[in-house]
Write an enzyme that holds these catalytic residues in place. Structure first.
Site: not given
Ligand code: 3HC
Length: 383
Positions: A17, A36, A94, A96, A123, A144, A147, A195
């Site tokens: 994050m 860090d 940092v 949780e 979160s 918040h 990811n 969340n």
């Molecule tokens: N920076 C730049 N580009 C990135 C990247 C990053 N950090 N991560 C992925 N990408 C790019 C990839 O290169 C890829 O590019 P392309 O289409 O040109 O090849 C594109 O994003 C898509 O990535 P992938 O092909 O690896 O796979 P996906 O199409 O599945 O996309 C994802 C990845 C965007 C992570 C998608 O799977 C997604 O939306 N997942 C759900 C994530 C989610 O639910 N997040 C919330 C979590 S809960 C939370 O965070 C709360 C906390 O408090 C815990």
């Protein structure tokens, strides 16, 4: 402090994050210190940022000159005092653990300029409780991110009991500068919006690992067709430690039913945290796991997940955390990969079907958390 006065941001923590938020800061034109506790953590954060910037250049979303300028604005740091000395806005990311957050905020209160806004990327945890260790609770708030922070549009800005309206507005403005879709959470409540709505899903996954069937792979296989990232895969992606800490926190503040399963605990203790360690519920050593839809069992389908989300979302309305169901839908559509909110889904699926799914899960696992609320049973929320 208003947005125009913000020049330098400090991000505390260079993990998934922290480095994502630092990247957003430099891409928005700010000077950012990313701090860090050890050189190797900062180095890892820098490597992740460079890779991510590279992807954006490859896709034509950033020019090579913009990438270089962004990197030029980024200062990796080990020394906390040096990182925050001239910061106008600090974002803490940092682990949780409440005691750790309080310690960091105590330090930040001593070391930052007195007018600096202090934000926590927690979160779930109470903003008011974190703010209470400082002498400036009006300048403390929740900010918040989701990811991967660089891609997910949602930022929840959470007001603690004493947060000033101007501080919250500056955080909303900063999120807009970072090209995000922020929502204001008016009531400081565990898990805020995203969340909290997903909390019962975390509990559901934890209970499935307790029962031992279906396996994470079989469960995810049943969801594969309709989700960009399936539930256990997502837990691995975000970190099993993050889910474990969330469930433990919800067990303290929402209901003891949330206590994480023995398997979640085992994975955390063994250091098998998911993507970041190469192994969790799945093997990540070769990249994202390949989930074969043919392995699906008939036990659960996506309606179970939607039902739990809609039911929990009705609790947010009942408890006055949010007064407009559209805000919940907006947050849920932008925070993850779903792109659509629970109430919109419920309207098209029909509440009756979803109530039945909640009842089935409540009976199967003997959990009050899954019981459909009166609002859910009425089924008349229009978005
Ligand atoms: N920076 C730049 N580009 C990135 C990247 C990053 N950090 N991560 C992925 N990408 C790019 C990839 O290169 C890829 O590019 P392309 O289409 O040109 O090849 C594109 O994003 C898509 O990535 P992938 O092909 O690896 O796979 P996906 O199409 O599945 O996309 C994802 C990845 C965007 C992570 C998608 O799977 C997604 O939306 N997942 C759900 C994530 C989610 O639910 N997040 C919330 C979590 S809960 C939370 O965070 C709360 C906390 O408090 C815990």
């Amino acid at each position: 402090m208003k947005i125009e006065a913000i020049k330098k941001i400090a991000v505390i923590g260079a993990g998934d994050m922290g480095n994502g938020i630092a990247q957003l800061g430099v891409m928005a034109g700010y000077q950012v210190a990313m701090r860090d506790v050890e050189e190797r953590f900062v180095e890892r954060g820098m490597t992740t940022i460079k890779k991510s910037l590279e992807k954006l250049v490859e896709k034509g979303k950033l020019s090579p000159a913009e990438r270089d300028a962004a990197l030029g604005r980024l200062a990796p740091q080990i020394d906390l005092a040096a990182a925050v000395r001239e910061a106008d806005f600090v974002i803490e990311a940092v682990p949780e653990i409440m005691e750790l957050k309080k310690q960091v905020f105590g330090d930040l209160d001593r070391l930052t300029p007195p007018q600096a806004i202090l934000a926590t990327n927690t979160s779930n945890m109470s903003i008011s409780e974190i703010a209470a260790v400082t002498k400036r609770p009006a300048l403390v708030l929740g900010m918040h991110f989701f990811n991967p922070a660089v891609l997910m549009k949602l930022v929840e800005v959470i007001k603690g009991e004493k947060t000033a309206a101007e501080s919250a507005q500056t955080a909303l403005d900063l999120a807009l500068k970072m090209n995000k879709a922020p929502v204001l959470v008016k009531k400081d409540s565990p898990g805020f919006i995203y969340n909290r709505v997903n909390a019962p899903t975390g509990l559901f996954l934890s209970k499935i690992t307790e029962e031992g069937h279906p396996t994470p792979e079989e469960f995810d296989a049943a969801m594969k067709a309709v989700m960009p990232m399936t539930p256990f895969e997502l837990v691995d992606y975000v970190g099993i430690d993050v889910s474990y800490h969330s469930l433990s926190y919800f067990a303290q503040v929402l209901s003891p039913e949330y206590a994480p399963s023995a398997l979640f605990k085992e994975k955390v203790q063994a250091g098998n945290l998911g993507k970041k360690t190469g192994r969790g519920f799945f093997d990540w050593s070769q990249g994202r796991p390949v989930i074969d839809p043919a392995k699906a069992t008939a036990e659960y389908d996506v309606l179970h997940l939607i039902a739990l989300q809609v039911n929990e979302a009705t609790k947010l309305l009942d408890e006055g955390v949010v007064d407009d169901p559209k805000v919940i839908d907006l947050a849920m559509a932008n925070g993850g990969g779903a792109g659509i909110g629970p109430f919109t889904l419920a309207q098209s699926i029909g509440y009756e079907k979803l109530v039945a799914k909640c009842e089935e899960l409540a009976a199967r696992f003997r959990l009050q958390v899954f019981k459909p609320t009166a609002t859910m049973r009425q089924g008349n929320i229009i978005v």
